[in-house]
Scaffold this active site. Structure first.
Site, PDB file in Angstrom:
ATOM      1  N   THR A   1      14.455  58.356  51.143  1.00 53.27           N
ATOM      2  CA  THR A   1      15.724  57.850  50.602  1.00 53.27           C
ATOM      3  C   THR A   1      16.425  56.964  51.634  1.00 53.27           C
ATOM      4  O   THR A   1      16.213  57.135  52.831  1.00 53.27           O
ATOM      5  CB  THR A   1      16.596  59.077  50.261  1.00 53.27           C
ATOM      6  OG1 THR A   1      16.045  59.699  49.124  1.00 53.27           O
ATOM      7  CG2 THR A   1      18.036  58.723  50.009  1.00 53.27           C
TER       8      THR A   1
ATOM      9  N   GLY B   1      18.483  64.304  41.942  1.00 52.74           N
ATOM     10  CA  GLY B   1      18.705  64.956  43.232  1.00 52.74           C
ATOM     11  C   GLY B   1      20.141  64.845  43.710  1.00 52.74           C
ATOM     12  O   GLY B   1      21.066  64.645  42.904  1.00 52.74           O
TER      13      GLY B   1
HETATM   14  N1  ASP Z   1      17.384  63.616  48.636  1.00 53.88           N
HETATM   15  C1  ASP Z   1      16.502  62.910  47.741  1.00 53.88           C
HETATM   16  C2  ASP Z   1      16.371  63.667  46.461  1.00 53.88           C
HETATM   17  O1  ASP Z   1      16.253  64.872  46.495  1.00 53.88           O
HETATM   18  C3  ASP Z   1      15.142  62.714  48.316  1.00 53.88           C
HETATM   19  C4  ASP Z   1      15.131  62.040  49.656  1.00 53.88           C
HETATM   20  O2  ASP Z   1      16.036  62.226  50.468  1.00 53.88           O
HETATM   21  O3  ASP Z   1      14.185  61.295  49.924  1.00 53.88           O
HETATM   22  O4  ASP Z   1      16.339  63.049  45.414  1.00 53.88           O
END
Ligand code: ASP
Length: 331
Positions: free
Chosen positions: A199, A229
């Site tokens: 992300t 998420g």
């Molecule tokens: N936090 C993000 C999610 O759970 C994933 C990530 O941080 O890459 O959608």
């Protein structure tokens, strides 16, 4: 006589220095970015790959910083930085995002203005090239905070946002990761880089002391059932309040939602009198770990102090401020 001059000089300095320091701090500009946290293996990453990640992180950091340097707002700086990471195929946002179980890219993004506590977010969009820009439009042009799926894309069309075909987001690497995840029935970014999330996000403080946070993601590989998420959930993956700090998170989203990570850090600063660095350390290494969550955060506090904290092996990250700090790091 000479002693008198020395004392006078010291008195002058003592009076002048704190004033200058305080003035400097008031107009301090600062930005931090991340490109995801997780198991980022030094062994598996080639020199060439590492250079590519660093180059795009550097471009995003400097683009955001340039906005602040030119007197722009923290919101504009955060968007400028995140847009570059969305366009880069290396990160799990925009182009290069991970695939869901059905082999489709579903993107989430959020932005928050620390001055007004206004926020905008989108979830599950499939054809928006830069979801962070759509999140900004939700904040600026609607009375809502979070729009999802088809409705969000209808709003994008009405706003004249160019939509792209789903194939725009495709990268071979992410497709391989989906196939592997489907084989092992895992919901995560898997493959060479098991547990790597990817992300992207930015936090910034502008000359006027206004804070902003922005986050954008493709979520988790092999996700199903419209899973969303923490990234577009205000308070979980994204939060900004001029009274305390601005936070953008990355990691195992479900845990970040349950611990309301971004807001929790700001609340500890605002109510508990903790420094943002201490609050971030406690939440990332204790609160999150206690419930089994992994990942990290980037934080800017109201004075422009930057913190980057993670409980994983690495986090793609960068920081730059008007005191001359400029740093790109992975491990
Ligand atoms: N936090 C993000 C999610 O759970 C994933 C990530 O941080 O890459 O959608």
């Amino acid at each position: 006589m000479r002693a008198g001059i020395v004392i006078a000089a010291w008195t002058l300095l003592a009076v002048a220095l704190p004033v200058r320091a305080a003035d400097g701090d008031k107009s301090m500009i600062a930005i931090a970015i991340h490109g995801g946290a997780g198991v980022i293996s030094r062994v598996l990453m080639t020199e060439e790959q590492e250079r590519a990640y660093r180059t795009d992180l550097g471009r995003a950091l400097d683009a955001g910083y340039a906005v602040l340097e030119a007197g722009g707002t923290s919101l504009d700086a955060a968007v400028a930085a995140v847009r570059i990471l969305e366009d880069s195929p290396y990160f799990n946002a925009g182009k290069g995002a991970v695939f869901n179980h059905a082999g489709v890219n579903e993107l989430d993004a959020a932005i928050m203005d620390g001055k007004t506590l206004k926020a905008g977010a989108v979830a599950g969009v499939r054809h928006v090239r830069n979801p962070i820009e759509l999140a900004r439009l939700v904040m600026d042009r609607t009375s809502h905070v979070l729009l999802t799926g088809e409705g969000a894309e209808e709003f994008a069309l009405e706003q004249g946002v160019a939509l792209v075909p789903g194939s725009y987001f495709y990268t071979e690497r992410r497709w391989q990761q989906l196939e592997e995840a489907r084989r092992s029935d895992k919901v995560a970014a898997t493959g060479e880089d098991i547990g790597y999330f990817g992300t992207v996000g930015a936090v910034a403080r502008d000359r006027d002391g206004n804070l902003a946070a922005a986050t954008s993601t493709g979520g988790l590989t092999n996700k199903r059932w419209g899973r969303v998420g923490d990234s577009p959930i205000i308070g979980a993956g994204t939060y900004a309040d001029n009274a305390s700090c601005a936070v953008s998170a990355t990691g195992s989203g479900e845990y970040f939602i349950r611990a309301v990570v971004a807001h929790e850090i700001c609340a500890r600063v605002r109510l508990g009198g903790r420094s943002a660095a201490d609050a971030a350390r406690d939440v990332v290494h204790k609160t999150l770990v206690d419930i089994g969550g992994d990942g990290g955060v980037i934080v800017v506090d109201r004075n422009g102090e930057l913190t980057m904290e993670f409980n994983t092996e690495g986090m793609f990250r960068g920081a730059r401020d008007s005191r001359g700090r400029r740093e790109i790091a992975i491990y």
